[in-house]
Scaffold this motif. Sequence first.
Motif, PDB file in Angstrom:
ATOM      1  N   HIS A   1       0.831  -1.203   0.000  1.00 48.79           N
ATOM      2  CA  HIS A   1       0.000   0.000   0.000  1.00 48.79           C
ATOM      3  C   HIS A   1       0.869   1.257   0.000  1.00 48.79           C
ATOM      4  O   HIS A   1       0.417   2.331  -0.420  1.00 48.79           O
TER       5      HIS A   1
ATOM      6  N   GLY B   1       0.981   2.749  -3.311  1.00 50.89           N
ATOM      7  CA  GLY B   1      -0.295   3.046  -3.944  1.00 50.89           C
ATOM      8  C   GLY B   1      -0.461   4.521  -4.261  1.00 50.89           C
ATOM      9  O   GLY B   1       0.184   5.376  -3.654  1.00 50.89           O
TER      10      GLY B   1
ATOM     11  N   VAL C   1      -8.556   5.872  -9.164  1.00 50.79           N
ATOM     12  CA  VAL C   1      -8.451   4.475  -8.757  1.00 50.79           C
ATOM     13  C   VAL C   1      -9.812   3.799  -8.773  1.00 50.79           C
ATOM     14  O   VAL C   1      -9.976   2.671  -9.258  1.00 50.79           O
TER      15      VAL C   1
ATOM     16  N   SER D   1      -1.673  -2.355  -5.280  1.00 49.42           N
ATOM     17  CA  SER D   1      -1.129  -1.372  -4.338  1.00 49.42           C
ATOM     18  C   SER D   1      -2.109  -0.234  -4.100  1.00 49.42           C
ATOM     19  O   SER D   1      -2.306   0.210  -2.952  1.00 49.42           O
ATOM     20  N   ASP D   2      -2.724   0.258  -5.172  1.00 50.92           N
ATOM     21  CA  ASP D   2      -3.726   1.315  -5.035  1.00 50.92           C
ATOM     22  C   ASP D   2      -4.865   0.858  -4.134  1.00 50.92           C
ATOM     23  O   ASP D   2      -5.312   1.597  -3.242  1.00 50.92           O
TER      24      ASP D   2
END
Length: 246
Positions: free
Chosen positions: A118, A121, A128, A137-138
């Motif tokens: 994360h 992100g 997103v 990750s986002d």
Amino acid sequence: MALVLVTGASTGLGLATAADLVDRGHHVVLHARNLARLDGLAVSERAHGVVPGDLAHPKETLHVAEQANDFGRFDAVIHNAGTMDRADAVAVNVLAPYLLTASMPLPGRAIFLSSSMHLSGRPDVDPVLAGHGGTYSDSKLLVTALALALAAQRPGTLTHAVDPGWVPTRMGGPSATDDLAEGHRTQAWLATAPETEIEPRTGGYWHHRAASRPHPAALDAGFQQQLLDALATITGLALPEADPSA
């Protein structure tokens, strides 16, 4: 003994978490994408109940919430289910935890699975969420912010985010270097330990039972509110009001 819902409980960390809680005498409701995924699992024979549904699809997620509500208010909900598949990452990793939270009575505790990924992100809500095009990750940045927003705005629910580490599950792969056993212990502990053992009481980001520092955006009240507003707009559901007696 606690009544606990574990999503994604048919494999990996979810299965390990559910088995740990059942072994310690807790009443565990298992979620799986479908009932066949629980066939042959010893924990399914000892579970308090099962709620099937594919969290990649909002209608099925809402049906999971309806089934779960038949068990009453949960002492803890562990939002373990997740995917690295970009096509479903936002739906499963962000929208589903939000929909379940918005469609059920607020539990005593809520634990959301994050990831060290994360930290890379994008702190951009609309790009997103639009078209569910975010990366893994986002999605993990957004679900971490969701957890910490819930902690800040609904203090009656003890809410935490957990980085379980890079563990050798089906998702993590055989090259993962972290401890598989440690991968589930923090969320099981947060769901059931006496409040006096947990510091911070709510709003923590944890790795192996140690509080860590998340991405700065996840702690930003403005970013948290932007995320909650966007999720409420997309789903048509707002978070339940806080219990004034909590």
